[in-house]
Structure formats: C-alpha cells, structure tokens
Enzyme design. Structure first.
Site, PDB file in Angstrom:
ATOM      1  N   ASP A 143      81.622 -58.573  34.216  1.00  0.00           N
ATOM      2  CA  ASP A 143      81.471 -58.801  35.659  1.00  0.00           C
ATOM      3  C   ASP A 143      82.047 -60.170  36.009  1.00  0.00           C
ATOM      4  O   ASP A 143      82.223 -61.027  35.127  1.00  0.00           O
ATOM      5  CB  ASP A 143      79.974 -58.732  36.027  1.00  0.00           C
ATOM      6  CG  ASP A 143      79.748 -58.445  37.495  1.00  0.00           C
ATOM      7  OD1 ASP A 143      80.721 -58.442  38.275  1.00  0.00           O
ATOM      8  OD2 ASP A 143      78.576 -58.224  37.878  1.00  0.00           O
ATOM      9  N   GLU A 176      74.357 -55.407  40.549  1.00  0.00           N
ATOM     10  CA  GLU A 176      74.906 -56.150  39.403  1.00  0.00           C
ATOM     11  C   GLU A 176      73.783 -56.690  38.524  1.00  0.00           C
ATOM     12  O   GLU A 176      73.880 -56.683  37.291  1.00  0.00           O
ATOM     13  CB  GLU A 176      75.784 -57.296  39.893  1.00  0.00           C
ATOM     14  CG  GLU A 176      77.098 -56.820  40.504  1.00  0.00           C
ATOM     15  CD  GLU A 176      77.885 -57.913  41.209  1.00  0.00           C
ATOM     16  OE1 GLU A 176      79.095 -57.762  41.328  1.00  0.00           O
ATOM     17  OE2 GLU A 176      77.282 -58.906  41.655  1.00  0.00           O
TER      18      GLU A 176
HETATM   19  C1  5RP Z   1      80.277 -59.389  43.743  1.00  0.00           C
HETATM   20  C2  5RP Z   1      80.307 -60.526  42.782  1.00  0.00           C
HETATM   21  C3  5RP Z   1      81.626 -60.868  42.189  1.00  0.00           C
HETATM   22  O1  5RP Z   1      81.571 -60.690  40.822  1.00  0.00           O
HETATM   23  C4  5RP Z   1      81.950 -62.289  42.556  1.00  0.00           C
HETATM   24  O2  5RP Z   1      81.953 -62.412  43.973  1.00  0.00           O
HETATM   25  C5  5RP Z   1      83.312 -62.727  42.001  1.00  0.00           C
HETATM   26  O3  5RP Z   1      84.331 -62.040  42.649  1.00  0.00           O
HETATM   27  P1  5RP Z   1      85.859 -62.312  42.338  1.00  0.00           P
HETATM   28  O4  5RP Z   1      86.130 -61.884  40.945  1.00  0.00           O
HETATM   29  O5  5RP Z   1      86.578 -61.486  43.379  1.00  0.00           O
HETATM   30  O6  5RP Z   1      86.122 -63.791  42.559  1.00  0.00           O
HETATM   31  O7  5RP Z   1      79.325 -61.146  42.451  1.00  0.00           O
HETATM   32  O8  5RP Z   1      78.997 -59.226  44.295  1.00  0.00           O
END
Ligand code: 5RP
Length: 224
Positions: A83, A105
């Site tokens: 993630d 998540e």
């Molecule tokens: C979504 C999240 C994402 O993992 C976080 O915002 C990072 O996003 P990105 O990889 O587009 O910078 O927590 O809820």
C-alpha cells in the site's frame, strides 16, 4: 534497478516482497495502482497470487487486469499487503487516507501478516503531521458535532472535491485534521478514536513492516 519514476521504482521493488504463491492485500492510490499493474503481469505469467482490494477503485483495476480476488467479507489470511502512504516518519508510523480509503486499508493491514509501504521520497518526514493533516472518516449523522469534538486536537476541514463533500466507499465523510507535528501518534490515535462518529483515522501506528522509498536506488526501511 533503475527507473526514472520513484513511485514506479518502489512498486517494482515490492514484487520482491511477495510470496511465491498466496494472498496479497492491494492498496489504494497512485503508487499502489502501479504495483497492481505489475502484480497483474506476474499473475498473467502464471504466479498463483490472489488479491484483497482496499477500495472499489483497486477492485475494479485488479478485476480488469485479470487478478483473482477474494470477496469483501473476509476473514482473510493475507500474506502481505502492499500500500502507499501520505507521510512516513522516522519510526515508520504513517498517515494514510489521501484517497479516502484508510478505513478499508486499515482493516486489510490488520489482516496481513506483513505490510509493505511504497512511497516516493517526498513522503518522508521527521515527525507525522509535519506535512499532512490526518484524514478522519466520520459518519454523516451529526458530522458537524463530530468535527467540533475533533477541533480539540487540531483544525478539521471537511474534504470536498469540486465543491461537493467527498464520500468514502462506505458513504461516509472525511475531515482532514491539521495538527502540526504530532508528539505521540499512538496517544493521539486513542483520543481521536474515542470521539463518537469517528469511523477510522488515517494514523497507522507501527503498522508498516517495510517501507520502500523509490528513487534511482530504492531504499528499504524495516521496522524493529
Ligand atoms: C489512500 C491512501 C494512499 O495510499 C495514499 O494517499 C498515497 O497515495 P499515492 O500513492 O497516490 O501518493 O492512503 O487512502
């Protein structure tokens, strides 16, 4: 490995964290999206990897790419989740929820034996709150009262897109709580979770086993 895009470099490095066969939690956001693209290539090449998506968007992407998925009910036995994050501090605590998916998540994160976080270097900070507010998913009922209670801990802003309040996949609202630098993320998490109406916070305290920071060389930070 050398790639120009740090997010892609981190996503590619995450492939080395996967089991030969098993269950993989699929994060949400632009970096997780790159990872899902790469995972789909492994699956197409015959690797027996099954996904658990953390959002409708990740589910739709993975389905379109032919990744087999478990249903949303669980209980799952997830080998590793990959993630993204919005902010990562020196202790590898996280702020997540830039994509409003942090409740799902966090559920998937807690159901995973290992959690691998993929970020570009802009996400690193000394202390959480330095750069990002904490996204807080709240029930629509009485949300302005919930926000008033949250104001004891910072400055809450209802998240809007094109002037309209953002809704999570569960139909809830998101307040972004600007706190400034957070001294004790674990203590703040307890306080925020005690406010009625709060569904989940974007604070992930001690929930990353590995953080992969993309760049010309990928840095692998491990907790503990
Ligand atoms: C979504 C999240 C994402 O993992 C976080 O915002 C990072 O996003 P990105 O990889 O587009 O910078 O927590 O809820």
């Amino acid at each position: 490995m050398s790639t120009q895009d740090p997010k892609l470099a981190a996503a590619l490095a995450a492939l080395a964290e996967l089991p030969e066969a098993g269950v993989v939690g699929l994060g949400t956001g632009s970096t997780a999206k790159l990872f899902i693209d790469e995972l789909a290539k492994l699956v197409a090449a015959g690797r027996d990897l099954v996904g658990v998506p953390t959002s409708r968007a990740s589910r739709e992407q993975a389905e379109a790419l032919g990744i087999r998925l478990l249903d949303d009910d669980g209980p799952w036995s997830i080998d590793v989740t990959v993630d993204g994050a919005d902010e990562v501090d020196a202790a590898l605590h996280l702020i997540k929820g830039g994509g409003a998916a942090h409740a799902r998540e966090k559920i998937v994160n807690f159901a995973s034996r290992r959690n691998v976080i993929v970020v570009d270097p802009s996400k690193l900070s000394r202390r959480l709150g330095e750069k990002w507010p904490i996204p807080i998913e709240v029930l629509p009922f009485g949300h302005a009262s919930t926000a008033r209670a949250l104001a004891a801990h910072g400055s809450p802003n209802l998240r809007r897109r094109d002037g309209v309040p953002v809704r999570t996949d569960a139909g809830n609202l998101v307040y972004d709580l600007r706190t400034g630098e957070i001294d004790d993320p674990a203590a703040l998490e307890v306080l925020l979770r005690s406010v009625p109406g709060v569904v989940e916070t974007g604070l992930f305290v001690a929930r990353a086993d590995v953080v992969l920071v993309g760049g010309a060389t990928v840095r692998r930070l491990a907790r503990g």
